[in-house]
Write an enzyme that holds these catalytic residues in place. Structure first.
Site, PDB file in Angstrom:
ATOM      1  N   ILE A  67      34.133  35.518  30.938  1.00 12.20           N
ATOM      2  CA  ILE A  67      35.363  35.847  30.176  1.00 12.20           C
ATOM      3  C   ILE A  67      36.105  36.408  31.329  1.00 12.20           C
ATOM      4  O   ILE A  67      35.790  37.606  31.784  1.00 12.20           O
ATOM      5  CB  ILE A  67      35.229  36.733  28.849  1.00 12.20           C
ATOM      6  CG1 ILE A  67      34.054  36.107  28.034  1.00 12.20           C
ATOM      7  CG2 ILE A  67      36.543  36.954  28.178  1.00 12.20           C
ATOM      8  CD1 ILE A  67      34.503  34.841  27.453  1.00 12.20           C
ATOM      9  N   GLU A  68      37.428  35.861  31.413  1.00 11.69           N
ATOM     10  CA  GLU A  68      38.429  36.188  32.735  1.00 11.69           C
ATOM     11  C   GLU A  68      39.812  36.458  32.246  1.00 11.69           C
ATOM     12  O   GLU A  68      40.452  36.323  32.877  1.00 11.69           O
ATOM     13  CB  GLU A  68      38.254  35.234  34.045  1.00 11.69           C
ATOM     14  CG  GLU A  68      36.646  35.355  34.586  1.00 11.69           C
ATOM     15  CD  GLU A  68      36.587  34.738  35.801  1.00 11.69           C
ATOM     16  OE1 GLU A  68      37.379  34.914  36.559  1.00 11.69           O
ATOM     17  OE2 GLU A  68      35.474  33.892  36.091  1.00 11.69           O
ATOM     18  N   GLY A  69      39.862  36.594  30.947  1.00 10.23           N
ATOM     19  CA  GLY A  69      41.180  36.499  30.228  1.00 10.23           C
ATOM     20  C   GLY A  69      41.184  36.898  28.891  1.00 10.23           C
ATOM     21  O   GLY A  69      40.083  36.723  28.017  1.00 10.23           O
TER      22      GLY A  69
END
Length: 291
Positions: free
Chosen positions: A156-158
């Site tokens: 998860i990068e946002g």
């Protein structure tokens, strides 16, 4: 594959046939597959013909809860009248890899895409969907047909943290309904601690393996030993993690072009790996982005 003094081409590798993946080992080798970062991505099954890989992480489901899948050139066909990928060749390869003792996991998220939950109930409901489509469920459209995956990864990068712990809890409820095999929850935080997007979920939900991205940040492998912060992640594993036996992997770029920064050669990675192995019991092995 079980690492001896290190890994990759410059290192001595010991291969022992198709031994089953052991999550408790400190010398496992996990690789992300599906984004063709080196522009020479082969069929998935090609990477399971030797004893090097222990875990293959399929990247990515980069859209959810409205599902979008992206495996670059590995799968480009869809179900009739749908944008959902249908990947029968990958399905065959998944089953082959599993027959060779590899665990095959699907990664959700990535650096780009449209994903996230608006509530815990959304996360719980989506876990039911994922189980039906990729595990032991009965969805009418299953991207990998009758292949049953071994776990889910969260990269998860946002967005926000809402719903991810609920998603994991519900996935683990489904896992518990099938005692015929082991299933895993993994995560891929960036190395700055705590991770900006996954940190609260890591603190509140069960993870079996965490693939820390020691690249594209100040704490990358190229900053060893000054800023390399494996110790922060070991401390989290020992004191905060819900699963006190969680395994932490040293995430490394698989080539000089796979990341903006953080690539080190095999000899340097061997030195780092051996130093971590000598000092931290949380070590699970090496992760590379990507094959």
């Amino acid at each position: 594959m079980k690492l001896t003094t290190g890994f990759f081409a410059s290192l001595a590798i010991s291969a022992a046939g198709a031994a089953a993946f052991d999550v408790n080992c400190n010398s496992n080798y996990a690789s992300y597959y599906g984004q063709n970062s080196a522009l020479n991505q082969q069929a998935l099954g090609d990477y399971c013909k030797d004893a090097i890989e222990d875990v293959i992480v399929l990247a990515f489901m980069d859209g959810f809860p409205s599902i979008l899948l992206n495996f670059a050139n590995a799968c480009e066909t869809t179900f009739d009248g749908s944008t959902l990928l249908h990947c029968p060749s990958m399905a065959t390869d998944i089953q082959y890899c599993q027959s060779q003792g590899k665990a095959v996991i699907l990664s959700m998220g990535g650096a780009s895409g449209a994903y996230g939950f608006s509530s815990d109930s959304d996360g719980t409901a989506f876990a039911d969907t994922v189980w039906d489509m990729f595990f032991k469920g009965n969805a009418t459209q299953r991207p990998f047909d009758d292949a049953v995956l071994d776990g889910i990864d969260l990269d998860i990068e946002g967005g926000g943290a809402t719903g991810y712990a609920a998603f994991i809890n519900q996935m683990r409820t489904h896992y518990a309904s099938d005692t015929s095999k082991s299933y895993y929850i993994t995560g891929a935080p960036q190395c700055p601690f705590p991770d900006a997007y996954l940190g609260s979920t890591l603190d509140s939900a069960w993870f079996d393996m965490v693939y820390v991205q020691f690249y594209n940040n100040y704490c990358g492998l190229n900053a060893y030993p000054t800023w390399f912060n494996y110790g922060d992640w070991d401390s989290w594993a020992q004191t905060t993690s819900v699963n006190k036996d969680v395994k932490i992997f040293i995430g490394a770029p698989g080539s000089a072009t796979a990341a903006g920064s953080g690539y080190v050669d095999g000899s340097t990675l061997s030195t780092i790996y051996n130093a971590v192995r000598a000092n931290y019991t949380s070590l699970g092995g090496i992760m590379t982005w990507d094959v």
